[in-house]
Scaffold this motif. Sequence first.
Motif, mmCIF file in Angstrom:
data_model
loop_
_atom_site.group_PDB
_atom_site.id
_atom_site.type_symbol
_atom_site.label_atom_id
_atom_site.label_comp_id
_atom_site.label_asym_id
_atom_site.label_seq_id
_atom_site.Cartn_x
_atom_site.Cartn_y
_atom_site.Cartn_z
ATOM 1 N N ALA A 110 0.835 -1.205 0.000
ATOM 2 C CA ALA A 110 0.000 0.000 0.000
ATOM 3 C C ALA A 110 0.868 1.254 0.000
ATOM 4 C CB ALA A 110 -0.946 0.003 1.197
ATOM 5 N N GLY A 168 -2.584 1.910 5.704
ATOM 6 C CA GLY A 168 -3.013 0.606 5.193
ATOM 7 C C GLY A 168 -2.014 -0.487 5.518
ATOM 8 N N ASP A 169 -0.712 -0.205 5.307
ATOM 9 C CA ASP A 169 0.309 -1.207 5.621
ATOM 10 C C ASP A 169 0.402 -1.461 7.123
ATOM 11 O OD1 ASP A 169 0.983 -1.677 3.003
ATOM 12 O OD2 ASP A 169 2.670 -0.290 2.979
ATOM 13 N N ALA A 205 -8.258 -3.182 5.816
ATOM 14 C CA ALA A 205 -7.085 -2.323 5.643
ATOM 15 C C ALA A 205 -7.119 -1.586 4.314
ATOM 16 C CB ALA A 205 -5.811 -3.159 5.748
ATOM 17 N N ARG A 206 -7.743 -2.159 3.321
ATOM 18 C CA ARG A 206 -7.859 -1.483 2.021
ATOM 19 C C ARG A 206 -9.090 -0.569 1.975
ATOM 20 N NH1 ARG A 206 -3.104 -2.803 1.769
ATOM 21 N NH2 ARG A 206 -2.330 -4.458 0.380
ATOM 22 N N PRO A 209 -9.045 3.317 3.847
ATOM 23 C CA PRO A 209 -8.553 4.446 3.048
ATOM 24 C C PRO A 209 -9.414 4.738 1.819
ATOM 25 C CG PRO A 209 -6.760 2.957 3.619
ATOM 26 C CD PRO A 209 -8.031 2.260 3.974
ATOM 27 N N ALA A 268 -4.348 2.374 -1.643
ATOM 28 C CA ALA A 268 -5.263 1.230 -1.577
ATOM 29 C C ALA A 268 -5.811 0.883 -2.951
ATOM 30 C CB ALA A 268 -6.403 1.527 -0.605
#
Length: 442
Positions: free
Chosen positions: A152, A308-309, A321-322, A325, A365
Motif C-alpha cells: 500500500a 493501510g500497511d 485495511a484497504r 482508506p 489502496a
Amino acid sequence: MEEGQLMHDERPAGASGGKPRRRTRVRWMIIAMAAIGTAIAYIDRANLGVALPFIEDDLDLDPALQGVILSSFFWTYAVAQLPSGWLVDRLGARVMFAAAAAWWGIFTAAVAVARGFTSLLGLRMLLGLGEAPIMPSNTKVVSEWFPRRERAFASSVFNSGTEAGSALALPICTILIGLLGWQWSFAVTGLLGVLWAIGWFTFYRKPREHRLASAEEVAYIEGGNTLVAEEDRAAEKALRWRDLLRYRTVWGMVVGYVCRASVVYFFVTWFPSYLVEARGMELLEIGIYGVIPGIASIAMGWAGGWLGDLMVRRGVRLALARKVPLVVGMLGGSLIALAAIAPGVGQAIALLAISYGFLGFAGGAVWSLPADVAPSARNVASLASLQNFGSQIGGIFSPLAVGVMVSATGGYVLPLLVIGAVTILGAAIYAFVIKVEPLTVS
C-alpha cells in the motif's frame, strides 16, 4: 521449504559469495524511480491544461473545443489500457515502461509545432497511446518488488507521482511559458520523458536479476509475496483476460475508479482555467497557489499508504485495511463541491486542497487492489489496466462535461457540485461492491 523462501544453496542474481550481506533496499530505489517517471508523464499530460489559457487565441479554441482537446487524450489512453496491461504481463515493466516514456516524450515535444485544432487533437491522441502502459507497469513493479505488507505504501509512492506531476506542471510550465513561450514548455517537458526512458531501461531488473539487490532482500520480498514467482506455476493459475470481466469485484474496481477519476482529472485539465476564470488569478499566482492541492495529495497519499500497511502488519483483515482508506478518501474528496460556494479564493484553494488530499489518501489502496485480487502474477497488470480503463472513462467524460457546463452556465458552480456527488457514489461502490480477496479460478 515454504513457498517463496530461498534454499540455502540458492543464490539469486545480485548475491555474492562470502559472509552474508545486509538486506539492501533496492526496492525503494525502484519505486522512487517509477514515481519520477509517473510524475514526468503527468507533467506532460497536464502541460496543455496549463498552457490553454495562453494559447487559446493563437489556436482559435473556444471552451467547448478546449473540452474536446482535453478529453481527446483519454480516448486513445482508455482504449490502449486494455492491450497495454496484457503486454506488460508478457513483456515486462522494463521494456513497456521505457517504450511508453520514449513515445510520450516525443509526442509531447511535437505539440510545439501544432497549428490548430486538428493537429493538436491528433497529437493529444498519440500522447494518450504512449502513456497507457504507465499504471499497469507501476502495479507490476510493486507486485514483483514488494511483499504484501509494504504494497500500500509502495503504491502510494508511485501514485504520488500523479499528484506531483500535476502540481509541478503549474510552476514548471508557467515559468517556461513566461520566459520562452508556450512552445518551449512542450519541447522541454517532452525531452524529460525520453531521458527517463533511457535511465529506466538501463536500471530496472526483476529482484533476482538485479545486481544491486542482496540475497537477503530477495528472500524478504519473496517470503512476503503471495503471488507465485515462477512463470510456469503462475501460468497454471492465470485467468484469461476476458474471464476477468466475469467478476463483480473487477467491475467495482473499474466503476469506482471512474468516480475517483472524475475529480482527479478536473485538477489535471480544468484546474488552471478555473483559477484564471473563476478566481481571477494571474500567471505567477497560478504557479504559486496552484501547487497546494498537489502537495496535499502527496502527503495524504503517503499517509493513506502507511496506514493501510500498518493495519496489515497489526493483523487487521486485508479487506478492512484497504477499504478504510478507499471509503474515507472518496468521502473526503466530495468536499470539492463546497469550493463552488466558497466566498474567497483562500477558502476555495483550501477546500480544493483538502479534496485532492483525500483522493490521494485512497490512492495507495486503489493501486494495491490488482495485486490483492489477482489469482496469478500474470494477471496483475491486466487487472491494473482494466481498473485504469475506468479511470480513463472518467477522464474522457469529466473534461467534456465540465466544458459543456461552463459554456452553458458561464461558471464552475454546477461542475463542482456534480463532481462532488460522483465521489460519494464511488465511496459506496468501494464499500459494498468489491471483495478484497484473490479471484477464484473455476
